[in-house]
Design a protein around this motif. Structure first.
Motif, PDB file in Angstrom:
ATOM      1  N   LEU A   3      40.491   1.539 -53.098  1.00  0.00           N
ATOM      2  CA  LEU A   3      40.004   0.162 -53.045  1.00  0.00           C
ATOM      3  C   LEU A   3      40.904  -0.770 -53.867  1.00  0.00           C
ATOM      4  O   LEU A   3      41.148  -1.914 -53.469  1.00  0.00           O
ATOM      5  CB  LEU A   3      38.562   0.096 -53.540  1.00  0.00           C
ATOM      6  N   TYR A   4      41.412  -0.272 -54.969  1.00  0.00           N
ATOM      7  CA  TYR A   4      42.349  -1.080 -55.765  1.00  0.00           C
ATOM      8  C   TYR A   4      43.585  -1.442 -54.932  1.00  0.00           C
ATOM      9  O   TYR A   4      44.030  -2.594 -54.911  1.00  0.00           O
ATOM     10  CB  TYR A   4      42.758  -0.328 -57.026  1.00  0.00           C
ATOM     11  N   GLN A   5      44.144  -0.452 -54.255  1.00  0.00           N
ATOM     12  CA  GLN A   5      45.355  -0.697 -53.475  1.00  0.00           C
ATOM     13  C   GLN A   5      45.097  -1.670 -52.320  1.00  0.00           C
ATOM     14  O   GLN A   5      45.871  -2.604 -52.089  1.00  0.00           O
ATOM     15  CB  GLN A   5      45.890   0.628 -52.927  1.00  0.00           C
ATOM     16  N   VAL A   6      44.005  -1.439 -51.608  1.00  0.00           N
ATOM     17  CA  VAL A   6      43.687  -2.294 -50.457  1.00  0.00           C
ATOM     18  C   VAL A   6      43.422  -3.721 -50.916  1.00  0.00           C
ATOM     19  O   VAL A   6      43.874  -4.689 -50.284  1.00  0.00           O
ATOM     20  CB  VAL A   6      42.475  -1.708 -49.698  1.00  0.00           C
ATOM     21  N   LYS A   7      42.728  -3.874 -52.031  1.00  0.00           N
ATOM     22  CA  LYS A   7      42.459  -5.229 -52.550  1.00  0.00           C
ATOM     23  C   LYS A   7      43.740  -5.903 -53.029  1.00  0.00           C
ATOM     24  O   LYS A   7      43.949  -7.101 -52.810  1.00  0.00           O
ATOM     25  CB  LYS A   7      41.452  -5.151 -53.705  1.00  0.00           C
ATOM     26  N   ALA A   8      44.605  -5.128 -53.666  1.00  0.00           N
ATOM     27  CA  ALA A   8      45.851  -5.708 -54.189  1.00  0.00           C
ATOM     28  C   ALA A   8      46.680  -6.317 -53.068  1.00  0.00           C
ATOM     29  O   ALA A   8      47.258  -7.406 -53.215  1.00  0.00           O
ATOM     30  CB  ALA A   8      46.661  -4.640 -54.928  1.00  0.00           C
ATOM     31  N   GLY A  29      39.316  -2.320 -35.745  1.00  0.00           N
ATOM     32  CA  GLY A  29      40.102  -2.637 -36.930  1.00  0.00           C
ATOM     33  C   GLY A  29      39.446  -2.220 -38.228  1.00  0.00           C
ATOM     34  O   GLY A  29      39.966  -2.515 -39.314  1.00  0.00           O
ATOM     35  N   GLN A  30      38.281  -1.541 -38.166  1.00  0.00           N
ATOM     36  CA  GLN A  30      37.687  -1.032 -39.402  1.00  0.00           C
ATOM     37  C   GLN A  30      38.702  -0.118 -40.082  1.00  0.00           C
ATOM     38  O   GLN A  30      39.342   0.699 -39.446  1.00  0.00           O
ATOM     39  CB  GLN A  30      36.399  -0.260 -39.111  1.00  0.00           C
ATOM     40  N   PHE A  31      38.818  -0.299 -41.385  1.00  0.00           N
ATOM     41  CA  PHE A  31      39.758   0.489 -42.200  1.00  0.00           C
ATOM     42  C   PHE A  31      39.045   1.750 -42.675  1.00  0.00           C
ATOM     43  O   PHE A  31      37.985   1.670 -43.270  1.00  0.00           O
ATOM     44  CB  PHE A  31      40.139  -0.341 -43.448  1.00  0.00           C
ATOM     45  N   GLU A  32      39.653   2.904 -42.458  1.00  0.00           N
ATOM     46  CA  GLU A  32      39.036   4.140 -42.938  1.00  0.00           C
ATOM     47  C   GLU A  32      39.984   4.909 -43.837  1.00  0.00           C
ATOM     48  O   GLU A  32      41.147   5.115 -43.483  1.00  0.00           O
ATOM     49  CB  GLU A  32      38.631   5.045 -41.776  1.00  0.00           C
ATOM     50  N   LEU A  33      39.458   5.325 -44.986  1.00  0.00           N
ATOM     51  CA  LEU A  33      40.158   6.313 -45.808  1.00  0.00           C
ATOM     52  C   LEU A  33      39.561   7.671 -45.513  1.00  0.00           C
ATOM     53  O   LEU A  33      38.354   7.883 -45.658  1.00  0.00           O
ATOM     54  CB  LEU A  33      39.999   6.017 -47.300  1.00  0.00           C
ATOM     55  N   SER A  34      40.392   8.604 -45.075  1.00  0.00           N
ATOM     56  CA  SER A  34      40.004  10.010 -44.991  1.00  0.00           C
ATOM     57  C   SER A  34      40.582  10.695 -46.216  1.00  0.00           C
ATOM     58  O   SER A  34      41.795  10.882 -46.317  1.00  0.00           O
ATOM     59  CB  SER A  34      40.558  10.644 -43.708  1.00  0.00           C
ATOM     60  N   GLY A  35      39.710  11.009 -47.143  1.00  0.00           N
ATOM     61  CA  GLY A  35      40.170  11.459 -48.441  1.00  0.00           C
ATOM     62  C   GLY A  35      40.677  12.892 -48.439  1.00  0.00           C
ATOM     63  O   GLY A  35      40.448  13.662 -47.514  1.00  0.00           O
ATOM     64  N   ALA A  36      41.366  13.233 -49.508  1.00  0.00           N
ATOM     65  CA  ALA A  36      41.862  14.597 -49.691  1.00  0.00           C
ATOM     66  C   ALA A  36      40.700  15.525 -50.030  1.00  0.00           C
ATOM     67  O   ALA A  36      39.676  15.084 -50.554  1.00  0.00           O
ATOM     68  CB  ALA A  36      42.900  14.620 -50.812  1.00  0.00           C
ATOM     69  N   ASP A  59      50.278  -5.900 -41.242  1.00  0.00           N
ATOM     70  CA  ASP A  59      50.893  -6.376 -42.486  1.00  0.00           C
ATOM     71  C   ASP A  59      50.287  -5.683 -43.711  1.00  0.00           C
ATOM     72  O   ASP A  59      50.993  -5.386 -44.684  1.00  0.00           O
ATOM     73  CB  ASP A  59      50.743  -7.893 -42.604  1.00  0.00           C
ATOM     74  N   ILE A  60      48.968  -5.412 -43.652  1.00  0.00           N
ATOM     75  CA  ILE A  60      48.334  -4.691 -44.765  1.00  0.00           C
ATOM     76  C   ILE A  60      48.881  -3.265 -44.843  1.00  0.00           C
ATOM     77  O   ILE A  60      49.231  -2.776 -45.922  1.00  0.00           O
ATOM     78  CB  ILE A  60      46.805  -4.661 -44.596  1.00  0.00           C
ATOM     79  N   LEU A  61      48.975  -2.601 -43.706  1.00  0.00           N
ATOM     80  CA  LEU A  61      49.492  -1.230 -43.694  1.00  0.00           C
ATOM     81  C   LEU A  61      50.931  -1.186 -44.188  1.00  0.00           C
ATOM     82  O   LEU A  61      51.299  -0.310 -44.985  1.00  0.00           O
ATOM     83  CB  LEU A  61      49.396  -0.644 -42.289  1.00  0.00           C
ATOM     84  N   PHE A  68      37.385  -7.127 -47.895  1.00  0.00           N
ATOM     85  CA  PHE A  68      36.794  -5.979 -47.206  1.00  0.00           C
ATOM     86  C   PHE A  68      35.320  -5.869 -47.562  1.00  0.00           C
ATOM     87  O   PHE A  68      34.937  -6.035 -48.717  1.00  0.00           O
ATOM     88  CB  PHE A  68      37.542  -4.691 -47.564  1.00  0.00           C
ATOM     89  N   LEU A  69      34.517  -5.580 -46.546  1.00  0.00           N
ATOM     90  CA  LEU A  69      33.067  -5.647 -46.637  1.00  0.00           C
ATOM     91  C   LEU A  69      32.471  -4.253 -46.493  1.00  0.00           C
ATOM     92  O   LEU A  69      32.818  -3.528 -45.559  1.00  0.00           O
ATOM     93  CB  LEU A  69      32.560  -6.564 -45.508  1.00  0.00           C
ATOM     94  N   GLY A  70      31.549  -3.891 -47.394  1.00  0.00           N
ATOM     95  CA  GLY A  70      30.875  -2.589 -47.340  1.00  0.00           C
ATOM     96  C   GLY A  70      29.493  -2.709 -46.726  1.00  0.00           C
ATOM     97  O   GLY A  70      28.505  -2.964 -47.413  1.00  0.00           O
ATOM     98  N   LEU A  71      29.423  -2.545 -45.409  1.00  0.00           N
ATOM     99  CA  LEU A  71      28.179  -2.730 -44.665  1.00  0.00           C
ATOM    100  C   LEU A  71      28.222  -1.810 -43.443  1.00  0.00           C
ATOM    101  O   LEU A  71      29.302  -1.445 -42.973  1.00  0.00           O
ATOM    102  CB  LEU A  71      28.068  -4.197 -44.226  1.00  0.00           C
ATOM    103  N   GLY A  72      27.062  -1.462 -42.886  1.00  0.00           N
ATOM    104  CA  GLY A  72      27.026  -0.522 -41.784  1.00  0.00           C
ATOM    105  C   GLY A  72      27.215  -1.134 -40.411  1.00  0.00           C
ATOM    106  O   GLY A  72      27.541  -0.420 -39.454  1.00  0.00           O
TER     107      GLY A  72
END
Length: 495
Positions: free
Chosen positions: A166-171, A143-150, A107-109, A180-184
């Protein structure tokens, strides 16, 4: 583990395999594999990519020279060097803190595709990622979300890309009660609590991992990392950057250490994510001591990769389990699971994505030693590596500094830093002393680049200046303000 940002614009016939060689192997000169989504309207659907399949059937087998030429084709002049950043994050239900299931991810995608004009990447009937220009969003096994940037020119552009993502994913996520959590490392939930994504390659990996190490499933399902992908101009430039980057990965691991919790309590490590790689699959991970041999170059890396056990072959939109066989076997048509099949350059490209050393060579170099973290550190990691490796003076200083480090010392740092961080002894001092020196070189390198990028290092300057890793700050909060309740980390490191 994830497929990296493409620093090359398209998959072209490697330099050295010119038009005549391309025609001889049954593909047109300047051949490029079809890049899904190109020429489509945005918001559509594209075929699963990667892996990719060549549209043209080859008439002659690949040679080792072709595989070397593929890596050589990554060489580009300094003015064309770019920065690619990849970052993973954990999605969770805000009310329950539980990991999000595939249905929620779907649904997020779909929401991102509809609202922000991304193309969907499909595998069978499942949306498994998104693509927009040279950016892509992919799903890791848990299910970890990854952005592979340009591939981008400056760190200002890199940080803007991070912020936009991050703005888009949060919206989209906030409307669904998802954060979404920023942790290793997943701080609360057991392996059995993590949902499984419907991706064929991950099923093969899931079955194979317990055969080759004790921590591979944790790597797949409970870790998040940040990576930086950087270019090189020649074989010699690649060698110098590879050696500098590999020697310094444990220093980056200390600076960005951010995975001190497991299943609700401290786990005994500052970077459990980094430690996990020491017993995931040592045939395809580690510090690659041969990189420091006088004979090292593109060909030696190809020899290494040819013998790394394969995971799969992708044919007719299906994954064929080839675990345990080597690419060398494949080149001789000796895969029992795919009788008579011979590899294409796309198979080689796919295979290179299944090799996981601390620095990985494709047609660019990937720096792989850092834990996932909050957005400021997502901008700081590329700044750290760009300042060191894209500036000739800083790069030479690193090579001079690390020149006489022994294989045993590099391996000691790799194993001890995840436990003791900056306090790890090294020669007459500690890793913190190394970090201070290296950070100074990174700042000087960024100054000389002339893009006013030094500010992106502010976050790590504080870390190195105090000698307290991000993980130790979290552990202190856990023992004091959080009253030993790890649930607070979900709010503290919420994007």
């Amino acid at each position: 583990m994830a497929v990296a940002s493409r620093l090359a614009v398209s998959r072209v016939s490697p330099d050295g395999a010119g038009p005549a060689a391309a025609r001889r192997r049954g593909r047109p000169a300047g051949f490029a594999a079809v890049v899904p989504g190109r020429g489509r309207r945005r918001g559509g659907a594209v075929a699963a990519s990667p892996p990719t399949e060549e549209a043209v059937q080859m008439t002659e087998p690949l040679t080792k020279e072709d595989l070397v030429a593929y890596l050589v084709s990554g060489c580009k002049p300094k003015e064309n060097w770019r920065i690619g950043t990849e970052h993973e994050k954990f999605g969770f239900e805000v009310d329950t803190l539980r990991p999000i299931k595939y249905d929620q991810i779907r649904d997020i995608l779909n929401g991102l595709a509809e609202r922000f004009d991304w193309d969907k990447i499909m595998e069978e009937n499942n949306v498994i990622g998104l693509k927009q220009g040279k950016q892509s969003i992919s799903l890791e096994p848990g299910g970890q979300f990854e952005l592979s940037g340009a591939p981008l020119e400056t760190l200002h552009q890199t940080c803007a890309e991070v912020n936009s993502h991050l703005y888009q994913v949060k919206a989209v996520g906030e409307e669904m009660g998802i954060g979404f959590l920023g942790l290793g490392f997943q701080p609360k939930w057991a392996l059995s609590d993590i949902p499984i994504m419907p991706k064929g390659r991950y099923e093969i990996m899931r079955n194979y991992m317990p055969k080759v190490g004790t921590l591979g499933l944790d790597m797949m399902f409970r870790t998040c990392t940040v990576q930086v992908n950087l270019d090189f101009s020649s074989e010699q430039d690649m060698i110098r950057k590879f050696r500098a980057g590999l020697a310094l990965q444990p220093i980056a691991t200390a600076i960005f250490a951010n995975s001190p919790f497991k299943e609700g309590k401290p786990n005994g490590f500052l970077s459990l994510r980094s430690h996990i790689w020491t017993d995931t699959d040592n045939n395809r991970a580690g510090m690659l001591p041969f990189v420091f041999d006088d004979s090292f170059g593109f060909e030696q890396y190809v020899d290494y990769a040819l013998d790394v056990p394969m995971y799969f072959v992708y044919r007719n939109k299906k994954y064929i389990d080839c675990t345990g066989m080597s690419f060398r076997d494949f080149m001789q048509g000796k895969l029992p699971q795919a009788p008579g099949e011979l590899p294409t350059l796309n198979d080689w490209e796919n295979h290179l994505t299944t090799i996981f050393p601390e620095v990985r060579l494709k047609r660019y170099l990937e720096m792989r030693g850092a834990d996932g973290g909050p957005w400021r550190r997502l901008c700081a990691l590329p700044a750290f590596w760009v300042g060191l490796l894209y500036d000739e003076e800083s790069l030479q200083s690193i090579l001079d500094m690390t020149f006489d480090w022994t294989k045993e010392e590099r391996e000691m740092l790799r194993r001890k830093v995840p436990v003791t961080g900056f306090k790890t002894p090294f020669r007459d001092g500690y890793v913190r002393d190394l970090a201070e020196e290296v950070l100074k070189l990174a700042k000087n390198g960024l100054e000389r680049r002339g893009y006013k990028e030094v500010g992106f290092l502010r976050e790590v300057e504080e870390t190195v200046g105090t000698g307290v890793t991000p993980a130790e700050r979290l552990l202190n909060l856990y023992e004091t303000k959080w009253q030993r309740n790890v649930d607070h980390v979900f709010e503290h490191l919420l994007y």
